[in-house]
Scaffold this active site. Structure first.
Site, PDB file in Angstrom:
ATOM      1  N   PHE A 151       0.743  -1.157  -0.094  1.00 23.71           N
ATOM      2  CA  PHE A 151      -0.058  -0.003  -0.018  1.00 23.71           C
ATOM      3  C   PHE A 151       0.812   1.180   0.060  1.00 23.71           C
ATOM      4  O   PHE A 151       0.345   2.248  -0.432  1.00 23.71           O
ATOM      5  CB  PHE A 151      -0.966   0.108   1.402  1.00 23.71           C
ATOM      6  CG  PHE A 151      -0.288   0.259   2.464  1.00 23.71           C
ATOM      7  CD1 PHE A 151       0.073   1.512   2.980  1.00 23.71           C
ATOM      8  CD2 PHE A 151       0.032  -0.752   3.350  1.00 23.71           C
ATOM      9  CE1 PHE A 151       0.803   1.735   4.016  1.00 23.71           C
ATOM     10  CE2 PHE A 151       0.894  -0.443   4.597  1.00 23.71           C
ATOM     11  CZ  PHE A 151       1.053   0.781   5.057  1.00 23.71           C
ATOM     12  N   LYS A 175      -1.138  -7.016  -8.974  1.00 23.21           N
ATOM     13  CA  LYS A 175      -2.240  -7.130  -8.265  1.00 23.21           C
ATOM     14  C   LYS A 175      -1.979  -5.800  -7.093  1.00 23.21           C
ATOM     15  O   LYS A 175      -1.036  -5.845  -6.356  1.00 23.21           O
ATOM     16  CB  LYS A 175      -2.226  -8.347  -7.150  1.00 23.21           C
ATOM     17  CG  LYS A 175      -3.536  -8.401  -6.119  1.00 23.21           C
ATOM     18  CD  LYS A 175      -3.244  -9.053  -4.952  1.00 23.21           C
ATOM     19  CE  LYS A 175      -2.910  -8.267  -3.654  1.00 23.21           C
ATOM     20  NZ  LYS A 175      -3.736  -7.168  -3.366  1.00 23.21           N
ATOM     21  N   GLU A 178      -5.030  -3.537  -1.812  1.00 22.00           N
ATOM     22  CA  GLU A 178      -6.788  -3.340  -1.568  1.00 22.00           C
ATOM     23  C   GLU A 178      -6.726  -2.044  -0.800  1.00 22.00           C
ATOM     24  O   GLU A 178      -7.703  -1.624  -0.735  1.00 22.00           O
ATOM     25  CB  GLU A 178      -7.391  -4.484  -1.065  1.00 22.00           C
ATOM     26  CG  GLU A 178      -6.910  -4.861   0.283  1.00 22.00           C
ATOM     27  CD  GLU A 178      -5.927  -5.994   0.232  1.00 22.00           C
ATOM     28  OE1 GLU A 178      -5.622  -6.797   1.268  1.00 22.00           O
ATOM     29  OE2 GLU A 178      -5.192  -5.876  -0.419  1.00 22.00           O
ATOM     30  N   CYS A 283       9.780   1.426   3.412  1.00 24.48           N
ATOM     31  CA  CYS A 283      10.880   0.458   3.690  1.00 24.48           C
ATOM     32  C   CYS A 283      12.260   0.885   3.970  1.00 24.48           C
ATOM     33  O   CYS A 283      13.265   0.620   4.298  1.00 24.48           O
ATOM     34  CB  CYS A 283      11.183  -0.749   2.942  1.00 24.48           C
ATOM     35  SG  CYS A 283      11.504  -0.449   1.231  1.00 24.48           S
ATOM     36  N   GLU A 390       9.634  -4.214  13.349  1.00 22.46           N
ATOM     37  CA  GLU A 390       9.360  -3.324  12.294  1.00 22.46           C
ATOM     38  C   GLU A 390       7.995  -2.578  12.509  1.00 22.46           C
ATOM     39  O   GLU A 390       7.038  -3.104  12.369  1.00 22.46           O
ATOM     40  CB  GLU A 390       9.392  -3.588  10.913  1.00 22.46           C
ATOM     41  CG  GLU A 390       8.988  -2.580   9.855  1.00 22.46           C
ATOM     42  CD  GLU A 390       8.687  -3.430   8.453  1.00 22.46           C
ATOM     43  OE1 GLU A 390       9.324  -2.511   7.487  1.00 22.46           O
ATOM     44  OE2 GLU A 390       8.435  -4.303   8.247  1.00 22.46           O
TER      45      GLU A 390
END
Length: 493
Positions: A151, A175, A178, A283, A390
């Site tokens: 995302f 993909k 969502e 990241c 994380e």
């Protein structure tokens, strides 16, 4: 008015899946519903892979200069529409406008780099490999590839892979997340307008079920995924079992080492941008600061905490904050907000000192938004939960190391190894750090050591479960098969 219903893009057509459920897509700054995304089923994945498979032979046989022609047109569209799509990205993701613009600039860089595929994909030739024999290496496209996107960078991360895959002659199924699927709809529509043949790029919306169907599909030759390390390990394991190529880029805990000789004014400003850009949801964000020596530790703790308290937390599209130098938007969802709050609770229970608490922050007129303010812990010891985990949010921890050796050891003993940076004016310290530190991307006086598109992107240890990194020349080896030809020339009789 009902929210816009997103569609899949399969074989050059925008199609609405039948009989599936729908998920609301939120603006994380307001909590308002801006779209609905279909949770596609395995049948939609099958249709996309079928279309890509049928398109592959013709596309692979297309001359290299013709394959990159649509990418040149796409680059022009991104440049011409940069501001409009940046605002769309902010609406669905919550990052600031400067961060969104920077993401699109890096997306554009990758498109432009992939336009060099006629050179990047060239093979090798050894004349006279043996008496009367030549050797040749061909780099050939393989088939259908797929990408499962996160995302946090709805445009850039898919474009670490997509343009290189199709430019080298493969076909593609993407993909989107969502949680942030809208930007990719726009980019796919532009690819269609740029003349890409039907079936070369396909988009299937969905959740984990679609991701699992992609990984398991026998018609897909390779998968790229960016996400949590546990997810990446599962994808890597599944691909190994089915002899499928994979790139699996996982989590991070990026350390910034501050030496006593660092230019502290610049360092603090640089670390603020590194830690709080995209609300810490990237990241390459810094999340652990290691100050070397007592004096540097005291100065960093005090000055960084003060600077953190001045970061503006707001809806990035609010005109009242448009001129502010550092605006931090929300995190992506209520679930993410809840997890970050739980990690702050854990840090307090572990005995770390909470210098600045971002829980409970209120943004006027945005009561439904998922905001977490800048949060700073000092007195953190290596191995604490807030150090090992994380957190993926605007939470910064500060550790102290007596010497550079100790700072490097803290980084090297950590399970993640995505990025690490050092602030110093000492060339010897900089050289030691870049050679000895176990992280895939190193910064010297750079808080976000993300490489430009023509260089490879990727980490080490539990931050990457593959040998071939993303983007640039490096990724051509992932999307092509090296075929070695040994050829004898018979002399005329």
């Amino acid at each position: 008015m009902s929210a816009r219903r997103l569609k899949n893009f399969v074989n050059g057509e925008w199609v609405e899946p039948q009989g599936c459920s729908w998920l609301d897509v939120e603006n994380p700054s307001t909590g308002g519903i801006i779209a609905q995304v279909p949770l596609s089923r395995r049948a939609e994945v099958d249709a996309a892979v079928s279309a890509a498979s049928k398109a592959f032979p013709g596309w692979a046989a297309t001359p290299a200069d013709k394959r990159v022609a649509p990418l040149f047109k796409l680059a022009a569209k991104i440049r011409d529409n940069r501001e409009a799509i940046a605002r769309l990205l902010v609406e669905e993701n919550g990052k600031s406008l400067p961060d969104a613009r920077a993401e699109l600039d890096r997306t554009l860089e990758n498109v432009e780099t992939a336009c060099g595929m006629p050179i990047l994909q060239q093979g090798d030739k050894l004349v006279g490999a043996a008496p009367g024999i030549d050797g040749e290496v061909l780099r050939l496209p393989i088939g259908v590839f797929s990408m499962i996107a996160p995302f946090n960078f709805p445009a850039m991360v898919p474009f670490w892979f997509l343009p290189y895959a199709i430019a080298s002659g493969n076909t593609f199924v993407v993909k989107p997340s969502e949680l942030a699927p809208i930007t990719m709809q726009t980019l796919c529509a532009w690819l269609e307008e740029c003349g890409l043949p039907k079936g070369v790029v396909n988009l299937v919306n969905g959740d984990r079920a679609v991701a699992e169907a992609i990984v398991a599909h026998p018609g897909i030759a390779g998968v790229s995924v960016v996400g949590r390390s546990a997810t990446c390990l599962a994808v890597a394991s599944a691909c190994v079992r089915s002899n499928k190529r994979f790139q699996a880029m996982g989590g991070a805990k990026n350390h910034l080492v501050v030496m006593p000789d660092a230019h502290m004014e610049e360092v603090i400003r640089n670390m603020i941008t590194s830690g709080y850009g995209c609300a810490g949801q990237r990241c390459m964000a810094s999340s652990a600061i290691v100050a070397v020596g007592d004096a540097a530790y005291r100065e960093v703790s005090e000055r960084f905490t003060t600077a953190s308290s001045h970061v503006i937390v707001a809806d990035p599209l609010d005109p009242q904050v448009a001129a502010e130098p550092m605006v931090m938007g929300p995190v992506i969802s209520a679930g993410a907000q809840e997890f970050i709050h739980s990690m702050i609770d854990a840090g307090v229970k572990e005995g770390a000192h909470l210098e600045l608490d971002g829980r409970g922050i209120q943004v006027r007129g945005r009561s439904g938004g998922h905001f977490v303010g800048p949060t700073v812990f000092s007195g953190v010891a290596a191995g604490m939960n807030v150090h090992q985990t994380e957190i993926f949010g605007p939470v910064q921890i500060i550790l102290k190391a007596p010497r550079l050796d100790d700072a490097i050891r803290i980084i090297n003993e950590h399970p993640y190894g995505n990025g690490a940076s050092i602030y110093t004016q000492n060339g010897y310290h900089a050289r030691r750090f870049k050679i000895e530190t176990q992280a895939g991307m190193i910064g010297i006086n750079v808080g976000i050591p993300a490489p430009v598109a023509c260089l490879p992107f990727g980490g080490m240890k539990s931050s990457q479960f593959s040998h071939i990194k993303a983007q640039g020349r490096s990724i051509v080896n992932f999307f092509t098969e090296e075929k070695i030809v040994t050829e004898r020339y018979w002399p005329e009789s």
